[in-house]
Design a protein around this motif. Structure first.
Motif, short mmCIF file in Angstrom:
data_model
loop_
_atom_site.label_atom_id
_atom_site.label_comp_id
_atom_site.label_asym_id
_atom_site.label_seq_id
_atom_site.Cartn_x
_atom_site.Cartn_y
_atom_site.Cartn_z
N CYS A 94 0.83 -1.20 0.00
CA CYS A 94 0.00 0.00 0.00
C CYS A 94 0.87 1.25 0.00
O CYS A 94 2.07 1.19 0.21
CB CYS A 94 -0.92 0.01 1.22
N ARG A 95 0.24 2.39 -0.24
CA ARG A 95 0.89 3.68 -0.07
C ARG A 95 1.05 3.92 1.43
O ARG A 95 0.59 3.15 2.28
CB ARG A 95 0.07 4.80 -0.71
N SER A 96 1.69 5.05 1.78
CA SER A 96 1.90 5.33 3.21
C SER A 96 1.41 6.73 3.58
O SER A 96 2.10 7.48 4.25
CB SER A 96 3.37 5.15 3.59
N GLY A 97 0.21 7.06 3.09
CA GLY A 97 -0.45 8.25 3.60
C GLY A 97 -0.74 8.09 5.07
O GLY A 97 -0.78 6.96 5.60
N ALA A 98 -0.94 9.20 5.76
CA ALA A 98 -1.09 9.15 7.22
C ALA A 98 -2.23 8.24 7.65
O ALA A 98 -2.08 7.44 8.58
CB ALA A 98 -1.30 10.57 7.75
N MET A 99 -3.41 8.33 6.99
CA MET A 99 -4.54 7.51 7.40
C MET A 99 -4.31 6.04 7.09
O MET A 99 -4.69 5.16 7.87
CB MET A 99 -5.83 7.98 6.71
N THR A 100 -3.67 5.75 5.96
CA THR A 100 -3.38 4.36 5.64
C THR A 100 -2.47 3.74 6.68
O THR A 100 -2.72 2.64 7.19
CB THR A 100 -2.71 4.27 4.25
N VAL A 101 -1.39 4.44 7.03
CA VAL A 101 -0.47 3.93 8.04
C VAL A 101 -1.18 3.75 9.38
O VAL A 101 -0.97 2.76 10.08
CB VAL A 101 0.75 4.87 8.19
N ALA A 102 -2.03 4.72 9.73
CA ALA A 102 -2.75 4.64 11.01
C ALA A 102 -3.65 3.42 11.07
O ALA A 102 -3.66 2.69 12.07
CB ALA A 102 -3.57 5.91 11.23
N GLU A 103 -4.42 3.17 10.01
CA GLU A 103 -5.34 2.04 10.02
C GLU A 103 -4.61 0.71 9.95
O GLU A 103 -4.93 -0.23 10.69
CB GLU A 103 -6.33 2.16 8.87
N VAL A 104 -3.64 0.61 9.05
CA VAL A 104 -2.93 -0.65 8.88
C VAL A 104 -2.20 -1.05 10.16
O VAL A 104 -2.20 -2.22 10.55
CB VAL A 104 -1.95 -0.55 7.68
N SER A 105 -1.58 -0.08 10.83
CA SER A 105 -0.88 -0.41 12.07
C SER A 105 -1.87 -0.66 13.21
O SER A 105 -1.63 -1.53 14.06
CB SER A 105 0.10 0.71 12.45
N ALA A 106 -2.98 0.07 13.24
CA ALA A 106 -3.97 -0.12 14.32
C ALA A 106 -4.52 -1.55 14.33
O ALA A 106 -4.78 -2.11 15.39
CB ALA A 106 -5.11 0.88 14.18
N VAL A 107 -4.69 -2.14 13.13
CA VAL A 107 -5.23 -3.50 13.08
C VAL A 107 -4.12 -4.54 13.12
O VAL A 107 -4.40 -5.75 13.08
CB VAL A 107 -6.10 -3.70 11.82
N GLY A 108 -2.86 -4.11 13.19
CA GLY A 108 -1.74 -5.05 13.30
C GLY A 108 -1.45 -5.80 12.02
O GLY A 108 -1.14 -7.00 12.05
N LEU A 109 -1.53 -5.11 10.88
CA LEU A 109 -1.29 -5.77 9.60
C LEU A 109 0.10 -5.42 9.09
O LEU A 109 0.42 -4.24 8.88
CB LEU A 109 -2.34 -5.31 8.58
N PRO A 110 0.99 -6.40 8.89
CA PRO A 110 2.30 -6.11 8.30
C PRO A 110 2.12 -5.50 6.91
O PRO A 110 1.16 -5.84 6.20
CB PRO A 110 2.96 -7.49 8.22
N ALA A 111 3.02 -4.61 6.51
CA ALA A 111 2.82 -3.94 5.23
C ALA A 111 4.13 -3.62 4.54
O ALA A 111 5.15 -3.36 5.18
CB ALA A 111 2.02 -2.65 5.44
N PHE A 112 4.07 -3.64 3.21
CA PHE A 112 5.12 -3.09 2.36
C PHE A 112 4.63 -1.70 1.95
O PHE A 112 3.72 -1.59 1.12
CB PHE A 112 5.34 -3.98 1.14
#
Length: 399
Positions: free
Chosen positions: A301-319
């Protein structure tokens, strides 16, 4: 006995989802604290708020947009008049709803709100206290200005470059100290780190409990790893090409893919074996991100602020693949998660089908590594940010 009127809160965050979603998350958290709280959202006719705010059930008041020119042009000469018109309209809304506080989230909607709230000092009007929240790793102009007028200044991560808030202290009578102009008597300080407010459906998401339902919803297999790919509401061509270019290798490795490619884009995944147990599910748009997160084991995914916030909040590893243009803000957003082991940063130019084959497939194929990254991502997230901001807003009002 006199009955106190309900609190009146204005949330100012329009234009993009990155400004609107935190504002709506805080509005929801305030309503959970007290259903009688009156919420008014500010926006302009140009922004996504004309759709997103009514969908969330909140009244929207429109003000004239004041985009800040990035280069010296004729628009710069018209800026003072536009600012005055927008501030005047915003002040009229503040008076009409008898606002107790302005909560701003940056962008061209927030700036007039900050100036209108502070204008009470010059017009012999009641000054409305301001709470500023900065979601990005690098603060924008509007929030830097608002911070100078604010009672409390909040940020998602340290080092955003925003400060100047005045944290309340007890005045001896159980109320925040005040300097006579609605501001705390305490001197300016660094921003308070609270994270980014996210929707309740994301903040409370239990991925493992929802996994079976989520996979059935998207037609994904019940077993085996799933890679989630999304590049914002319109998709991202570089992400689309890199992952779809490795579609055959992904499914051959037993990895299913849930890919939101954007409504104007298409994918060619004709190389995928139709008899493979792993599936490549391509959709234009994901309306249920909670189910998408629950169905997946990692994301590109991209790393806009909301994307990073949601992806990390749910504990999803990401590239995380930052936008290749701009001021480098997107890479800064992802760094705190990556530093803890919850993801990787991949430069846009380096995200190719070969990278997906050589780097993404090995991670998705290693259950232990995925589990460790998920724990690290969750540890960096802020699930309670919306409730924390709502509590601070009520503290500022003093009731």
């Amino acid at each position: 006995m006199a009955v106190e009127r309900p609190l009146s809160v204005i949330v100012a965050g329009g234009g993009t989802a990155g400004h609107i979603e935190p504002a709506m998350a805080v509005a929801d958290a305030l309503r959970r604290r007290d259903p009688a709280i009156r919420i008014t959202a500010l926006g302009t006719e140009r922004g996504l708020e004309t759709r997103l705010v009514p969908e969330r059930g909140y009244p929207l008041e429109l003000i004239p947009p004041v985009p800040l020119p990035r280069k010296p042009t004729a628009d710069l000469l018209r800026l003072p008049g536009r600012v005055r018109a927008s501030v005047a309209r915003t002040r009229a809304i503040i008076d009409a709803v008898d606002a107790d506080v302005i909560v701003g989230f940056g962008g061209y909607v927030a700036l007039p709100a900050y100036l209108a709230a502070g204008r009470g000092l010059l017009r012999n009007r009641r000054r409305v206290p301001i709470v500023v929240h900065e979601a990005n790793a690098k603060a924008g102009i509007a929030n830097k200005i608002g911070a100078r007028l604010a009672t409390r200044v909040l940020a998602a991560v340290p080092g955003s470059g925003i400060h100047g808030g005045r944290r309340p202290k007890d005045d001896g009578r159980g109320r925040p100290g005040d300097d006579g102009r609605g501001r705390s008597a305490v001197g300016g300080s660094e921003a308070e780190i609270v994270g980014i407010p996210v929707r309740q459906s994301i903040a409370t998401l239990d991925r493992s409990a929802l996994r079976a339902e989520a996979r059935a919803h998207f037609g994904l297999p019940a077993d085996g790893p799933v890679l989630l790919v999304f590049g914002g509401s319109q998709g991202a061509r570089s992400l689309n090409e890199a992952v779809s270019g490795a579609a055959a290798q992904l499914t051959a490795a037993g990895i299913s893919v849930l890919h939101a490619h954007g409504p104007k884009n298409t994918l060619d995944v004709s190389g995928v074996d139709p008899d493979s147990p792993a599936k490549y599910v391509a959709v234009p748009y994901l309306s249920r991100m909670d189910l998408a997160y629950a169905a997946s084991d990692a994301a590109v995914c991209r790393s806009g602020a909301m994307t990073v916030a949601e992806v990390s909040a749910v504990g999803l590893p990401a590239f995380y693949v930052p936008l290749p243009h701009g001021n480098g803000e997107q890479e800064l957003n992802a760094r705190p998660i990556v530093s803890l082991g919850g993801g990787r940063i991949v430069p846009d130019a380096e995200l190719t089908p070969k990278y997906v084959i050589d780097e993404v497939i090995p991670v998705l194929s290693d259950a232990t590594r995925l589990s460790d990254m998920a724990v690290a991502a969750a540890g960096a997230g802020h699930r309670d940010a919306a409730d924390a901001v709502a509590r601070i807003v009520v503290e500022v009002i003093g009731r």
